[in-house]
Design a protein around this motif. Sequence first.
Motif, PDB file in Angstrom:
ATOM      1  N   GLY A   9       6.900 -10.386 -20.355  1.00  0.00           N
ATOM      2  CA  GLY A   9       8.340 -10.285 -20.530  1.00  0.00           C
ATOM      3  C   GLY A   9       8.952  -8.958 -20.133  1.00  0.00           C
ATOM      4  N   THR A  10       8.162  -8.072 -19.518  1.00  0.00           N
ATOM      5  CA  THR A  10       8.694  -6.768 -19.114  1.00  0.00           C
ATOM      6  C   THR A  10       8.197  -6.431 -17.714  1.00  0.00           C
ATOM      7  OG1 THR A  10       6.833  -5.364 -19.807  1.00  0.00           O
ATOM      8  CG2 THR A  10       8.432  -5.965 -21.514  1.00  0.00           C
ATOM      9  N   ALA A  11       8.731  -5.355 -17.182  1.00  0.00           N
ATOM     10  CA  ALA A  11       8.244  -4.841 -15.903  1.00  0.00           C
ATOM     11  C   ALA A  11       7.284  -3.675 -16.129  1.00  0.00           C
ATOM     12  CB  ALA A  11       9.415  -4.390 -15.035  1.00  0.00           C
ATOM     13  N   GLU A  12       7.073  -3.316 -17.398  1.00  0.00           N
ATOM     14  CA  GLU A  12       6.239  -2.164 -17.733  1.00  0.00           C
ATOM     15  C   GLU A  12       4.751  -2.497 -17.660  1.00  0.00           C
ATOM     16  OE1 GLU A  12       5.875   1.090 -21.259  1.00  0.00           O
ATOM     17  OE2 GLU A  12       5.990  -1.005 -21.873  1.00  0.00           O
ATOM     18  N   VAL A  13       3.999  -1.606 -17.050  1.00  0.00           N
ATOM     19  CA  VAL A  13       2.545  -1.710 -17.046  1.00  0.00           C
ATOM     20  C   VAL A  13       2.046  -0.760 -18.133  1.00  0.00           C
ATOM     21  CG1 VAL A  13       0.447  -1.330 -15.715  1.00  0.00           C
ATOM     22  CG2 VAL A  13       2.438  -2.371 -14.623  1.00  0.00           C
ATOM     23  N   VAL A  14       1.516  -1.342 -19.188  1.00  0.00           N
ATOM     24  CA  VAL A  14       1.118  -0.579 -20.375  1.00  0.00           C
ATOM     25  C   VAL A  14       0.121   0.521 -20.027  1.00  0.00           C
ATOM     26  CG1 VAL A  14      -0.057  -0.762 -22.601  1.00  0.00           C
ATOM     27  CG2 VAL A  14       1.628  -2.478 -21.928  1.00  0.00           C
ATOM     28  N   GLU A  15      -0.852   0.228 -19.159  1.00  0.00           N
ATOM     29  CA  GLU A  15      -1.893   1.208 -18.836  1.00  0.00           C
ATOM     30  C   GLU A  15      -1.309   2.463 -18.194  1.00  0.00           C
ATOM     31  OE1 GLU A  15      -3.755  -2.770 -19.242  1.00  0.00           O
ATOM     32  OE2 GLU A  15      -1.974  -2.020 -18.224  1.00  0.00           O
ATOM     33  N   ALA A  16      -0.299   2.293 -17.336  1.00  0.00           N
ATOM     34  CA  ALA A  16       0.326   3.455 -16.691  1.00  0.00           C
ATOM     35  C   ALA A  16       1.039   4.321 -17.724  1.00  0.00           C
ATOM     36  CB  ALA A  16       1.301   2.994 -15.605  1.00  0.00           C
ATOM     37  N   ARG A  17       1.759   3.686 -18.637  1.00  0.00           N
ATOM     38  CA  ARG A  17       2.439   4.438 -19.695  1.00  0.00           C
ATOM     39  C   ARG A  17       1.422   5.105 -20.621  1.00  0.00           C
ATOM     40  NH1 ARG A  17       3.532   2.915 -24.863  1.00  0.00           N
ATOM     41  NH2 ARG A  17       3.312   0.701 -24.396  1.00  0.00           N
ATOM     42  N   LEU A  18       0.369   4.368 -20.963  1.00  0.00           N
ATOM     43  CA  LEU A  18      -0.641   4.881 -21.878  1.00  0.00           C
ATOM     44  C   LEU A  18      -1.297   6.148 -21.336  1.00  0.00           C
ATOM     45  CD1 LEU A  18      -2.367   4.645 -24.440  1.00  0.00           C
ATOM     46  CD2 LEU A  18      -3.852   3.075 -23.163  1.00  0.00           C
ATOM     47  N   VAL A  19      -1.658   6.154 -20.070  1.00  0.00           N
ATOM     48  CA  VAL A  19      -2.299   7.338 -19.487  1.00  0.00           C
ATOM     49  C   VAL A  19      -1.383   8.556 -19.630  1.00  0.00           C
ATOM     50  CG1 VAL A  19      -3.104   8.408 -17.342  1.00  0.00           C
ATOM     51  CG2 VAL A  19      -3.860   6.111 -17.947  1.00  0.00           C
ATOM     52  N   GLY A  20      -0.096   8.389 -19.347  1.00  0.00           N
ATOM     53  CA  GLY A  20       0.850   9.495 -19.502  1.00  0.00           C
ATOM     54  C   GLY A  20       0.921   9.993 -20.932  1.00  0.00           C
ATOM     55  N   VAL A  77      -1.903   8.562  -9.818  1.00  0.00           N
ATOM     56  CA  VAL A  77      -2.625   7.866 -10.887  1.00  0.00           C
ATOM     57  C   VAL A  77      -1.721   6.809 -11.520  1.00  0.00           C
ATOM     58  CG1 VAL A  77      -3.608   8.162 -13.208  1.00  0.00           C
ATOM     59  CG2 VAL A  77      -4.302   9.693 -11.338  1.00  0.00           C
ATOM     60  N   ALA A  78      -0.469   7.153 -11.793  1.00  0.00           N
ATOM     61  CA  ALA A  78       0.461   6.176 -12.361  1.00  0.00           C
ATOM     62  C   ALA A  78       0.654   5.001 -11.399  1.00  0.00           C
ATOM     63  CB  ALA A  78       1.798   6.833 -12.688  1.00  0.00           C
ATOM     64  N   ALA A  79       0.799   5.300 -10.117  1.00  0.00           N
ATOM     65  CA  ALA A  79       0.998   4.242  -9.120  1.00  0.00           C
ATOM     66  C   ALA A  79      -0.217   3.325  -9.040  1.00  0.00           C
ATOM     67  CB  ALA A  79       1.302   4.857  -7.753  1.00  0.00           C
ATOM     68  N   LEU A  80      -1.419   3.892  -9.098  1.00  0.00           N
ATOM     69  CA  LEU A  80      -2.609   3.028  -8.996  1.00  0.00           C
ATOM     70  C   LEU A  80      -2.764   2.158 -10.231  1.00  0.00           C
ATOM     71  CD1 LEU A  80      -5.638   3.557 -10.431  1.00  0.00           C
ATOM     72  CD2 LEU A  80      -5.504   5.595  -9.074  1.00  0.00           C
ATOM     73  N   HIS A  81      -2.426   2.668 -11.415  1.00  0.00           N
ATOM     74  CA  HIS A  81      -2.499   1.831 -12.619  1.00  0.00           C
ATOM     75  C   HIS A  81      -1.427   0.733 -12.576  1.00  0.00           C
ATOM     76  CE1 HIS A  81      -5.751   3.666 -14.846  1.00  0.00           C
ATOM     77  NE2 HIS A  81      -5.235   4.863 -14.649  1.00  0.00           N
ATOM     78  N   ARG A  82      -0.237   1.062 -12.068  1.00  0.00           N
ATOM     79  CA  ARG A  82       0.800   0.028 -11.938  1.00  0.00           C
ATOM     80  C   ARG A  82       0.361  -1.052 -10.959  1.00  0.00           C
ATOM     81  NH1 ARG A  82       4.225   4.479 -12.318  1.00  0.00           N
ATOM     82  NH2 ARG A  82       4.476   4.569 -10.058  1.00  0.00           N
ATOM     83  N   ALA A  83      -0.341  -0.670  -9.908  1.00  0.00           N
ATOM     84  CA  ALA A  83      -0.810  -1.639  -8.915  1.00  0.00           C
ATOM     85  C   ALA A  83      -2.011  -2.433  -9.428  1.00  0.00           C
ATOM     86  CB  ALA A  83      -1.171  -0.929  -7.612  1.00  0.00           C
ATOM     87  N   ALA A  84      -2.868  -1.801 -10.223  1.00  0.00           N
ATOM     88  CA  ALA A  84      -4.111  -2.437 -10.661  1.00  0.00           C
ATOM     89  C   ALA A  84      -3.930  -3.388 -11.834  1.00  0.00           C
ATOM     90  CB  ALA A  84      -5.143  -1.368 -11.025  1.00  0.00           C
ATOM     91  N   MET A 137       0.855  -1.168   0.000  1.00  0.00           N
ATOM     92  CA  MET A 137       0.000   0.000   0.000  1.00  0.00           C
ATOM     93  C   MET A 137       0.901   1.231   0.000  1.00  0.00           C
ATOM     94  SD  MET A 137      -3.147   1.100   2.577  1.00  0.00           S
ATOM     95  CE  MET A 137      -2.967  -0.366   3.491  1.00  0.00           C
ATOM     96  N   PRO A 138       0.596   2.265  -0.818  1.00  0.00           N
ATOM     97  CA  PRO A 138       1.405   3.471  -0.818  1.00  0.00           C
ATOM     98  C   PRO A 138       1.472   4.073   0.583  1.00  0.00           C
ATOM     99  CG  PRO A 138      -0.198   3.521  -2.603  1.00  0.00           C
ATOM    100  CD  PRO A 138      -0.508   2.336  -1.755  1.00  0.00           C
ATOM    101  N   PRO A 139       2.606   4.709   0.926  1.00  0.00           N
ATOM    102  CA  PRO A 139       2.767   5.221   2.278  1.00  0.00           C
ATOM    103  C   PRO A 139       1.727   6.257   2.683  1.00  0.00           C
ATOM    104  CG  PRO A 139       4.571   5.918   0.857  1.00  0.00           C
ATOM    105  CD  PRO A 139       3.743   4.943   0.079  1.00  0.00           C
ATOM    106  N   THR A 140       1.138   6.975   1.739  1.00  0.00           N
ATOM    107  CA  THR A 140       0.149   7.992   2.090  1.00  0.00           C
ATOM    108  C   THR A 140      -1.264   7.432   2.148  1.00  0.00           C
ATOM    109  OG1 THR A 140      -0.147   8.617  -0.206  1.00  0.00           O
ATOM    110  CG2 THR A 140       1.512   9.842   1.046  1.00  0.00           C
ATOM    111  N   ALA A 141      -1.420   6.176   1.766  1.00  0.00           N
ATOM    112  CA  ALA A 141      -2.762   5.596   1.714  1.00  0.00           C
ATOM    113  C   ALA A 141      -3.199   5.131   3.097  1.00  0.00           C
ATOM    114  CB  ALA A 141      -2.771   4.422   0.747  1.00  0.00           C
ATOM    115  N   ARG A 142      -4.477   5.305   3.369  1.00  0.00           N
ATOM    116  CA  ARG A 142      -5.015   4.786   4.620  1.00  0.00           C
ATOM    117  C   ARG A 142      -5.685   3.454   4.332  1.00  0.00           C
ATOM    118  NH1 ARG A 142     -10.313   4.985   5.586  1.00  0.00           N
ATOM    119  NH2 ARG A 142     -11.662   6.256   4.344  1.00  0.00           N
TER     120      ARG A 142
END
Length: 185
Positions: free
Chosen positions: A41-52, A28-35, A1-6
Amino acid sequence: MPPTARDLTAGPCTLAVRQERPADHRAVAALHRAAFAPAAGTAEVVEARLVGELREDAGFLPHLSLVATDGDDVVGHVIGTRGWLEPLGAAAVGLGPLGVRPDAQGRGIGTVLVHALLAVAEAAGEHLVALLGSPAYYGRFGFVRSTDLGITPPDPAWGSHFQARRLAGPEQRGTFRYAEPFARL
């Protein structure tokens, strides 16, 4: 859980939906990476990159980039970007990605975000929203197989997973095209 999340399981949720702000981008990037899972074959979360990339595209519609917050915590995000119907170039909206932080899933936050995006899109005069997603999930919002509305998916192999929903306005038909960053997936 992110440090600022309750811990969202402790106490009532005070959910609010608002337009995304630049200060929300990291959360937003962190939540897409988590979701979402990383691409094969990669560590990349496409949805996080796509939103950016969508935020930097000419098809970005800031009023359709919405976050759900619980207090100061961003717990969900949905984005709608400019799409169009060929061959006439009629404007449409492409919905997605939609993401909810894993510790907040199962509480209806995604449902609230989709309803909010549809309401804002309709109030802004949009006529059609299309997406690639689960028919079981999106059907409850009035989405149907796009071909039932005369909308051809960008990739015919998407079949029933490419869906559309008409909003107010004239009937539109054609082949749906997403904003440019989707073509690079």
